[in-house]
Design an enzyme around this catalytic site. Structure first.
Site, PDB file in Angstrom:
ATOM      1  N   ARG A   1      -7.699   4.952  10.595  1.00 26.37           N
ATOM      2  CA  ARG A   1      -7.348   3.551  10.764  1.00 26.37           C
ATOM      3  C   ARG A   1      -8.344   2.816  11.643  1.00 26.37           C
ATOM      4  NH1 ARG A   1      -1.829   2.949   9.653  1.00 26.37           N
ATOM      5  NH2 ARG A   1      -0.971   0.877   9.979  1.00 26.37           N
TER       6      ARG A   1
ATOM      7  N   ARG B   1      -0.082  -7.071  14.010  1.00 20.81           N
ATOM      8  CA  ARG B   1      -0.418  -6.000  13.074  1.00 20.81           C
ATOM      9  C   ARG B   1      -1.601  -6.385  12.204  1.00 20.81           C
ATOM     10  NH1 ARG B   1       5.094  -4.812  11.047  1.00 20.81           N
ATOM     11  NH2 ARG B   1       5.838  -3.499  12.705  1.00 20.81           N
TER      12      ARG B   1
ATOM     13  N   ARG C   1      15.456  -6.805   9.365  1.00 26.05           N
ATOM     14  CA  ARG C   1      14.633  -6.037  10.317  1.00 26.05           C
ATOM     15  C   ARG C   1      14.146  -6.938  11.446  1.00 26.05           C
ATOM     16  NH1 ARG C   1      10.717  -2.337   6.727  1.00 26.05           N
ATOM     17  NH2 ARG C   1       9.486  -2.500   8.622  1.00 26.05           N
TER      18      ARG C   1
ATOM     19  N   ARG D   1      10.596  -9.939   3.570  1.00 28.56           N
ATOM     20  CA  ARG D   1      11.157  -8.587   3.571  1.00 28.56           C
ATOM     21  C   ARG D   1      12.013  -8.374   4.818  1.00 28.56           C
ATOM     22  NH1 ARG D   1       6.749  -4.015   3.150  1.00 28.56           N
ATOM     23  NH2 ARG D   1       6.593  -4.379   5.376  1.00 28.56           N
TER      24      ARG D   1
ATOM     25  N   LYS E   1       0.810  -1.222   0.000  1.00 28.85           N
ATOM     26  CA  LYS E   1       0.000   0.000   0.000  1.00 28.85           C
ATOM     27  C   LYS E   1       0.846   1.277   0.000  1.00 28.85           C
ATOM     28  CE  LYS E   1      -1.876   0.672   4.007  1.00 28.85           C
ATOM     29  NZ  LYS E   1      -1.264   1.863   4.611  1.00 28.85           N
TER      30      LYS E   1
HETATM   31  P1  AMP Z   1       2.037   2.218   8.830  1.00 34.46           P
HETATM   32  O1  AMP Z   1       3.334   2.626   8.219  1.00 34.46           O
HETATM   33  O2  AMP Z   1       0.861   2.931   8.237  1.00 34.46           O
HETATM   34  O3  AMP Z   1       1.849   0.728   8.855  1.00 34.46           O
HETATM   35  O4  AMP Z   1       2.091   2.672  10.359  1.00 34.46           O
HETATM   36  C1  AMP Z   1       3.075   2.189  11.238  1.00 34.46           C
HETATM   37  C2  AMP Z   1       2.582   2.234  12.673  1.00 34.46           C
HETATM   38  O5  AMP Z   1       2.268   3.585  13.041  1.00 34.46           O
HETATM   39  C3  AMP Z   1       1.293   1.474  12.926  1.00 34.46           C
HETATM   40  O6  AMP Z   1       1.529   0.105  13.170  1.00 34.46           O
HETATM   41  C4  AMP Z   1       0.745   2.190  14.152  1.00 34.46           C
HETATM   42  O7  AMP Z   1       1.418   1.800  15.330  1.00 34.46           O
HETATM   43  C5  AMP Z   1       1.118   3.636  13.873  1.00 34.46           C
HETATM   44  N1  AMP Z   1       0.035   4.352  13.136  1.00 34.46           N
HETATM   45  C6  AMP Z   1       0.074   4.831  11.857  1.00 34.46           C
HETATM   46  N2  AMP Z   1      -1.077   5.429  11.524  1.00 34.46           N
HETATM   47  C7  AMP Z   1      -1.871   5.333  12.621  1.00 34.46           C
HETATM   48  C8  AMP Z   1      -3.200   5.748  12.903  1.00 34.46           C
HETATM   49  N3  AMP Z   1      -3.940   6.393  11.997  1.00 34.46           N
HETATM   50  N4  AMP Z   1      -3.696   5.475  14.137  1.00 34.46           N
HETATM   51  C9  AMP Z   1      -2.952   4.841  15.065  1.00 34.46           C
HETATM   52  N5  AMP Z   1      -1.715   4.412  14.860  1.00 34.46           N
HETATM   53  C10 AMP Z   1      -1.158   4.647  13.648  1.00 34.46           C
END
Ligand code: AMP
Length: 186
Positions: free
Chosen positions: A90, A144, A133, A127, A15
Site C-alpha cells: 500500500r 482515506r 456505518r 453505502r 476493488k
Molecule cells: P482496506 O479494507 O484494504 O481498505 O483496509 C482497511 C484498513 O486497514 C486501511 O484503511 C488501513 O488502516 C489498514 N490496512 C490494510 N492494508 C494495509 C496495508 N497494507 N498497510 C497499512 N495499513 C493497511
C-alpha cells in the site's frame, strides 16, 4: 504456475468485491490485509487492539505489522501456486519489502481500478447511509482518499515502469467492471 495479482484502487472503487470474484474465478487465494486486520480487531487480539484506532481514522497500520501478516500468509501452501493481493503493498516501502523478500516476480500484474474522487465520496457516503456505518464520516472518507492518493497511488507508477500494470475503468456496474478486468488479464 497461477497468477500473482495485485489489486490497486481507491477506497470505494469496488476493488474488494472484484478482487474476491476474480480470485474465485482463477482459483487462487484472495489475500486482503484489510480483511485480516478487521478479523484481528473483531477477535480483540493484541494486533487488533494496536490497529483499531488507526483503521478507524483511515490511516495506515505500521508497515512491520502488515508485512508480518502478509509474509506469514504467503507461506501457506494454498499460496504456492498464485494469489491475489488486495490492499498490500500500500506504499513504496511495502512494495520494496515485498520485492526484496520474494523478487520482482512476486507480482505479475497490478490491476489498477480507477474512479475519480467525487464519485468515490458519493458512493462511500451512500453505502455508509444504507448500512448505518457511523465510522464512515465524510472526514474519515476524505482522509482515506488522501492517504490513497499520497501513499498508494504512486505504486501504479512503480509497477508501470516494470511493465506490470493493467488499467481498468472502475465506473459502471459490478458486472461491467468485472468483464473489463477479465479482459485485461488474458
Ligand atoms: P482496506 O479494507 O484494504 O481498505 O483496509 C482497511 C484498513 O486497514 C486501511 O484503511 C488501513 O488502516 C489498514 N490496512 C490494510 N492494508 C494495509 C496495508 N497494507 N498497510 C497499512 N495499513 C493497511
Amino acid at each position: 504456475m497461477g497468477r500473482k495479482l495485485l489489486f490497486l484502487g481507491p477506497p470505494g472503487a469496488g476493488k474488494g468485491t472484484q478482487a474476491q470474484q476474480i480470485a474465485k474465478l482463477l482459483g487462487i487465494p484472495h489475500i486482503s490485509t484489510g480483511d485480516m486486520l478487521r478479523q484481528a480487531v473483531a477477535d480483540e487480539t493484541e494486533l487488533g487492539m494496536q490497529a483499531k484506532a488507526i483503521m478507524e481514522a483511515g490511516d495506515l497500520v505500521p508497515d512491520e505489522i502488515v508485512t508480518a501478516l502478509v509474509i506469514e500468509r504467503l507461506s501457506q501452501p494454498d499460496a504456492a501456486c498464485g494469489y491475489l493481493l488486495d490492499g498490500y503493498p500500500r506504499n513504496a516501502a511495502q512494495a520494496d519489502t515485498l520485492a526484496g523478500t520474494y523478487g520482482d516476480d512476486v507480482i505479475d500484474t497490478a490491476v489498477a481500478v480507477d474512479v475519480e474522487s467525487e464519485e468515490l465520496v458519493r458512493r462511500i457516503l451512500q453505502r455508509a447511509q444504507e448500512q448505518g456505518r457511523a465510522d464512515d464520516t465524510e472526514d474519515v472518507i476524505r482522509n482515506r482518499l488522501s492517504v490513497y492518493r499520497e501513499e498508494t497511488e504512486p505504486l501504479i507508477e512503480y509497477y508501470r515502469v516494470r511493465d506490470r500494470v493493467a488499467d481498468v475503468d472502475g465506473v459502471g456496474t459490478i458486472d461491467e467492471v468485472f468483464g473489463r478486468i477479465v479482459s485485461a488479464l488474458v
